[in-house]
Design a protein around this motif. Structure first.
Motif, PDB file in Angstrom:
ATOM      1  N   ARG A 212      66.943  57.730  33.251  1.00 13.80           N
ATOM      2  CA  ARG A 212      66.915  56.362  32.739  1.00 13.80           C
ATOM      3  C   ARG A 212      68.027  55.568  33.402  1.00 13.80           C
ATOM      4  O   ARG A 212      69.007  56.136  33.861  1.00 13.80           O
TER       5      ARG A 212
ATOM      6  N   ARG B 223      69.641  51.198  34.144  1.00 15.61           N
ATOM      7  CA  ARG B 223      69.603  49.738  33.977  1.00 15.61           C
ATOM      8  C   ARG B 223      70.068  49.128  35.282  1.00 15.61           C
ATOM      9  O   ARG B 223      71.037  49.588  35.886  1.00 15.61           O
TER      10      ARG B 223
ATOM     11  N   ASP C  77      60.786  49.826  31.115  1.00 15.77           N
ATOM     12  CA  ASP C  77      60.880  49.697  29.664  1.00 15.77           C
ATOM     13  C   ASP C  77      61.056  48.250  29.222  1.00 15.77           C
ATOM     14  O   ASP C  77      60.531  47.843  28.191  1.00 15.77           O
TER      15      ASP C  77
ATOM     16  N   VAL D  71      67.724  41.699  33.938  1.00 22.73           N
ATOM     17  CA  VAL D  71      68.184  43.025  33.566  1.00 22.73           C
ATOM     18  C   VAL D  71      66.917  43.869  33.425  1.00 22.73           C
ATOM     19  O   VAL D  71      66.016  43.526  32.655  1.00 22.73           O
TER      20      VAL D  71
ATOM     21  N   ASP E  54      65.456  47.581  32.522  1.00 17.03           N
ATOM     22  CA  ASP E  54      65.651  48.914  31.948  1.00 17.03           C
ATOM     23  C   ASP E  54      64.474  49.780  32.379  1.00 17.03           C
ATOM     24  O   ASP E  54      63.317  49.367  32.258  1.00 17.03           O
ATOM     25  N   TRP E  55      64.769  50.974  32.876  1.00 13.26           N
ATOM     26  CA  TRP E  55      63.722  51.854  33.388  1.00 13.26           C
ATOM     27  C   TRP E  55      63.959  53.287  32.914  1.00 13.26           C
ATOM     28  O   TRP E  55      65.051  53.652  32.504  1.00 13.26           O
ATOM     29  N   SER E  56      62.897  54.086  33.012  1.00  9.87           N
ATOM     30  CA  SER E  56      62.986  55.513  32.692  1.00  9.87           C
ATOM     31  C   SER E  56      61.888  56.244  33.451  1.00  9.87           C
ATOM     32  O   SER E  56      60.990  55.628  34.023  1.00  9.87           O
TER      33      SER E  56
ATOM     34  N   GLU F 251      66.672  56.010  41.564  1.00  9.40           N
ATOM     35  CA  GLU F 251      66.540  54.756  40.818  1.00  9.40           C
ATOM     36  C   GLU F 251      65.599  53.818  41.562  1.00  9.40           C
ATOM     37  O   GLU F 251      65.452  53.901  42.787  1.00  9.40           O
TER      38      GLU F 251
ATOM     39  N   ARG G  28      73.090  48.904  39.909  1.00  9.48           N
ATOM     40  CA  ARG G  28      73.092  49.740  38.706  1.00  9.48           C
ATOM     41  C   ARG G  28      74.224  49.318  37.782  1.00  9.48           C
ATOM     42  O   ARG G  28      75.345  49.076  38.210  1.00  9.48           O
TER      43      ARG G  28
ATOM     44  N   ARG H 192      73.665  51.492  30.875  1.00 10.27           N
ATOM     45  CA  ARG H 192      72.611  51.219  29.892  1.00 10.27           C
ATOM     46  C   ARG H 192      73.076  51.788  28.550  1.00 10.27           C
ATOM     47  O   ARG H 192      73.479  52.943  28.483  1.00 10.27           O
TER      48      ARG H 192
END
Length: 174
Positions: free
Chosen positions: A49, A51, A89, A135, A137-139, A146, A170, A173
């Motif tokens: 995960r 950000r 996300d 911004v 947010d990922w997972s 990334e 980066r 998060r």
């Protein structure tokens, strides 16, 4: 001919958080992702995960501060994996004071390997001001690199055109 889905955030029935009055229909963001670029959301706890903060200069001063140039902006998010999905996300658009202007996704989106999505901010949308940013947010269900995230800004002023790219960075998060 390829079909792309362009989703106006308001058309999805999403309640938009804004720092000021709601934008006109022409000023709202659009999220573009090809239907064949997505997969069902993975289940379970993510293995990776992160950000990413991406500056989006929607307004830039020129001519020694005498001229204000408004830019259209395109945020691109790319899955760098050749075998695992990337889940986006959340994507938030923030203004120069860090206030939330708009959430770009009503729900998470899972991208296939090497797939991407875009969020477009029209040139007339000046809600972000001089220091706007995204911004992201990922997972991912598997450890992956990334995502590759950047913004492209374009403006036309009279007979001159301006463009530049802003890479994502980066950040922590919560």
């Amino acid at each position: 001919m390829r079909a792309f889905v362009t989703l106006g955030v308001a058309a999805l029935g999403v309640a938009l958080a804004t720092a000021a009055a709601p934008p006109s229909a022409a000023a709202q963001q659009a999220v573009t992702v090809a239907p064949e670029a997505t997969v069902p959301l993975p289940e379970g706890t993510p293995a990776a995960r992160g950000r990413i903060l991406v500056p989006l200069h929607s307004t830039v001063m020129a001519g020694g501060g005498r001229t204000r140039l408004n830019f259209s902006g395109v945020l691109s998010v790319h899955n760098p994996s050749d075998r695992d999905p990337l889940v986006i996300d959340a994507v938030e658009y923030r203004d120069h004071a860090g206030r939330l202007v708009e959430r770009s996704l009503p729900r998470p989106v899972a991208l296939k390997p090497f797939a991407s999505l875009q969020v477009v901010i029209p040139q007339e949308d000046v809600r972000g001001g001089f220091g706007a940013s995204f911004v992201v947010d990922w997972s991912s269900p598997a450890p992956i690199e990334e995502p590759v995230v950047e913004a492209v800004m374009v403006a036309v002023h009279g007979t001159q055109g301006f463009s530049f790219v802003s890479p994502g960075r980066r950040v922590a998060r919560p």
